[in-house]
Design a protein around this motif. Structure first.
Motif, PDB file in Angstrom:
ATOM      1  N   ARG A 177      61.821  54.612  29.924  1.00  0.00           N
ATOM      2  CA  ARG A 177      61.267  55.947  30.058  1.00  0.00           C
ATOM      3  C   ARG A 177      59.906  55.806  30.732  1.00  0.00           C
ATOM      4  O   ARG A 177      58.979  55.246  30.158  1.00  0.00           O
ATOM      5  CB  ARG A 177      61.094  56.612  28.690  1.00  0.00           C
ATOM      6  N   ILE A 178      59.791  56.288  31.952  1.00  0.00           N
ATOM      7  CA  ILE A 178      58.543  56.184  32.705  1.00  0.00           C
ATOM      8  C   ILE A 178      58.011  57.596  32.926  1.00  0.00           C
ATOM      9  O   ILE A 178      58.681  58.432  33.545  1.00  0.00           O
ATOM     10  CB  ILE A 178      58.754  55.451  34.043  1.00  0.00           C
ATOM     11  N   ILE A 179      56.812  57.856  32.417  1.00  0.00           N
ATOM     12  CA  ILE A 179      56.273  59.216  32.405  1.00  0.00           C
ATOM     13  C   ILE A 179      54.896  59.248  33.054  1.00  0.00           C
ATOM     14  O   ILE A 179      54.039  58.408  32.772  1.00  0.00           O
ATOM     15  CB  ILE A 179      56.147  59.738  30.951  1.00  0.00           C
ATOM     16  N   ASP A 223      56.749  60.918  24.021  1.00  0.00           N
ATOM     17  CA  ASP A 223      57.962  61.736  23.906  1.00  0.00           C
ATOM     18  C   ASP A 223      58.171  62.495  25.214  1.00  0.00           C
ATOM     19  O   ASP A 223      57.387  63.376  25.576  1.00  0.00           O
ATOM     20  CB  ASP A 223      57.819  62.714  22.743  1.00  0.00           C
ATOM     21  N   ASP A 224      59.254  62.175  25.925  1.00  0.00           N
ATOM     22  CA  ASP A 224      59.496  62.794  27.229  1.00  0.00           C
ATOM     23  C   ASP A 224      59.899  64.262  27.139  1.00  0.00           C
ATOM     24  O   ASP A 224      59.983  64.959  28.144  1.00  0.00           O
ATOM     25  CB  ASP A 224      60.572  62.008  28.000  1.00  0.00           C
ATOM     26  N   VAL A 353      50.899  52.190  27.393  1.00  0.00           N
ATOM     27  CA  VAL A 353      50.202  53.441  27.708  1.00  0.00           C
ATOM     28  C   VAL A 353      49.078  53.074  28.663  1.00  0.00           C
ATOM     29  O   VAL A 353      48.066  52.506  28.255  1.00  0.00           O
ATOM     30  CB  VAL A 353      49.648  54.114  26.438  1.00  0.00           C
ATOM     31  N   GLY A 354      49.284  53.364  29.920  1.00  0.00           N
ATOM     32  CA  GLY A 354      48.339  52.957  30.955  1.00  0.00           C
ATOM     33  C   GLY A 354      49.055  52.740  32.255  1.00  0.00           C
ATOM     34  O   GLY A 354      49.446  53.697  32.924  1.00  0.00           O
ATOM     35  N   ALA A 355      49.288  51.477  32.629  1.00  0.00           N
ATOM     36  CA  ALA A 355      49.999  51.165  33.869  1.00  0.00           C
ATOM     37  C   ALA A 355      50.480  49.722  33.842  1.00  0.00           C
ATOM     38  O   ALA A 355      49.884  48.862  33.189  1.00  0.00           O
ATOM     39  CB  ALA A 355      49.103  51.404  35.079  1.00  0.00           C
ATOM     40  N   LEU A 382      56.867  53.751  29.074  1.00  0.00           N
ATOM     41  CA  LEU A 382      55.734  53.501  29.952  1.00  0.00           C
ATOM     42  C   LEU A 382      55.105  54.847  30.322  1.00  0.00           C
ATOM     43  O   LEU A 382      55.709  55.638  31.061  1.00  0.00           O
ATOM     44  CB  LEU A 382      56.184  52.736  31.199  1.00  0.00           C
ATOM     45  N   VAL A 383      53.924  55.103  29.807  1.00  0.00           N
ATOM     46  CA  VAL A 383      53.254  56.384  30.020  1.00  0.00           C
ATOM     47  C   VAL A 383      51.971  56.139  30.794  1.00  0.00           C
ATOM     48  O   VAL A 383      51.129  55.334  30.374  1.00  0.00           O
ATOM     49  CB  VAL A 383      52.931  57.079  28.684  1.00  0.00           C
TER      50      VAL A 383
END
Length: 410
Positions: A177-179, A223-224, A353-355, A382-383
């Motif tokens: 999940r990439i947001i 949470d997407d 959470v970042g990159a 991955l947010v």
């Protein structure tokens, strides 16, 4: 007549003796006064030396304190050292090794807008003036020194602009999940992004129906279903949020790719900057208390893994550089930037959470590693967090510096 002359000769002798006695007395008094003045000068010089030493010791402590998280370690919005620089109470006490002398220092942090060390704008805990006053053992001697401090940025252009950046081919087969709720891009790659090979990999951007400004908590929500809209998956294919086969990125190899993200001339320079947070074991990097700031990990075989634990936090994120291949799995969590110089494998259910930036270099040959360089069957969340280092009100631990030419001594 002769008798009178002899009597007068005795009077002259007495007068001469009196004059000599007075002269000796004056010389003695002058000498005593000189000794007294010199004693006072020596005592004052001694007190000044004590005060200078105490002030310098206090400044060393204050700069190190700032380097470990800024002016506000307990994050209550108030600088930690802000009392008056007098001798009613003391912030620091220094006792000589033989226990015969005790000197003191007071520290004042000033991050208010308008002082000479704070750039125009709103006050943060990242820039400010440190003022220290040292006192002699009897508090009669005083010396005040000050200097400016601020953050040291190691990321070029405030860091990556996408959640996942890779020099080469991305071929995840898990439920990633990439947001990205900041901009409309989620993956940037110099080669193909094969999202179709994954049964459930999905990418999300901010839901355009949400017009309100999102808080940091909302922006970084894993949470997407909250404030995000699906753009790419196996059925939809690669959407406009995925930029792949970009030669401007794919043509950067090894150190050139590295320098595209870091303000450093070499990997060794960045490793040296990590200082005590340069580890030869991933276990050391994730040991308690939770580490933050610049972290360098390089095991002997250049093959590392993290299957649990946490690095960084929302209040104090990290820049984690893995010099080699890396497997992220289990329930591991990283807040900040994860940069992998080798190949990157995702297993388990980790969270970043970042990159993520993946250089994909074979360190043995300093050439691009065999593709794909991003793989794995894991379910990573991955947010993206834009400007996590520069946007924070607090500097990253270990990444601060004194401002050259700002020292004042009076």
């Amino acid at each position: 007549m002769k008798l009178r002359i002899q009597n007068q000769k005795g009077a002259a002798t007495l007068l001469t003796a009196v004059i000599l006695l007075i002269s000796i007395t004056l010389v003695t008094l002058l000498t005593a006064k000189t000794v007294l003045v010199e004693t006072q000068m020596a005592a004052d010089n001694y007190r000044t030396t004590q005060a200078v030493a105490a002030a310098n010791a206090g400044m060393d402590f204050a700069v190190q304190y700032f380097d470990q998280g800024g002016f506000d370690h307990d994050r209550n919005g108030v600088v930690d050292y802000n009392q008056a620089l007098d001798h009613t109470t003391y912030d620091r006490t220094y006792t000589s090794s033989d226990g015969t002398q005790t000197t003191y220092a007071n520290i004042n942090f000033d991050n208010s807008v308008g002082n000479r060390c704070v750039p125009s704008g709103s006050a943060t805990m990242k820039h400010g003036l440190i003022t220290v006053r040292g006192f002699s053992d009897d508090a009669l001697g005083q010396r005040t020194i000050s200097q400016c401090v601020g953050p040291l940025n190691v990321l070029r252009d405030d860091g990556p602009k996408q959640p996942l950046v890779a020099q080469g081919n991305v071929a995840l087969t898990g439920n990633a999940r990439i947001i990205n709720r900041y901009t409309n891009t989620t993956i940037w790659s110099g080669d193909k992004v094969t999202i179709g090979s994954s049964s459930a990999m999905e990418t999300y951007i901010k839901d355009p129906a949400v017009t309100s400004t999102l808080s940091l908590t909302q922006l970084l929500d894993t949470d997407d279903e909250n404030n995000a809209i699906l753009v790419s998956n196996r059925n939809l294919g690669n959407g406009l949020d995925i930029i792949d086969s970009d030669p401007s990125l794919g043509n950067l190899q090894g150190l050139e790719f590295f320098k595209n993200f870091f303000i450093a001339d070499s990997r060794a320079e960045l490793k040296a900057l990590a200082g005590s947070q340069s580890y030869t074991s991933m276990t050391d990097a994730i040991s308690t208390p939770v580490k933050s700031g610049l972290i360098w990990v390089e095991e002997a075989d250049h093959d590392m893994s993290m299957t649990g634990g946490t690095i960084g936090s929302i209040d104090s994120p990290a820049i984690v550089v893995i010099n080699g291949d890396f497997t992220l799995g289990g329930g591991a969590t990283i807040y900040g930037l994860l940069y992998v110089t080798g190949k990157y494998t995702i297993n388990g259910t980790p969270t970043v959470v970042g990159a993520n930036v993946v250089e994909g270099t074979n360190l043995a040959t300093e050439t691009p590693a065999t593709p794909p360089i991003v793989t794995g069957t894991g379910t990573i969340s991955l947010v993206y967090w834009a400007g996590f280092a520069t946007g924070s009100t607090h500097p990253l631990p270990g990444l601060t510096a004194v401002v050259a030419g700002s020292w004042r001594d009076w």
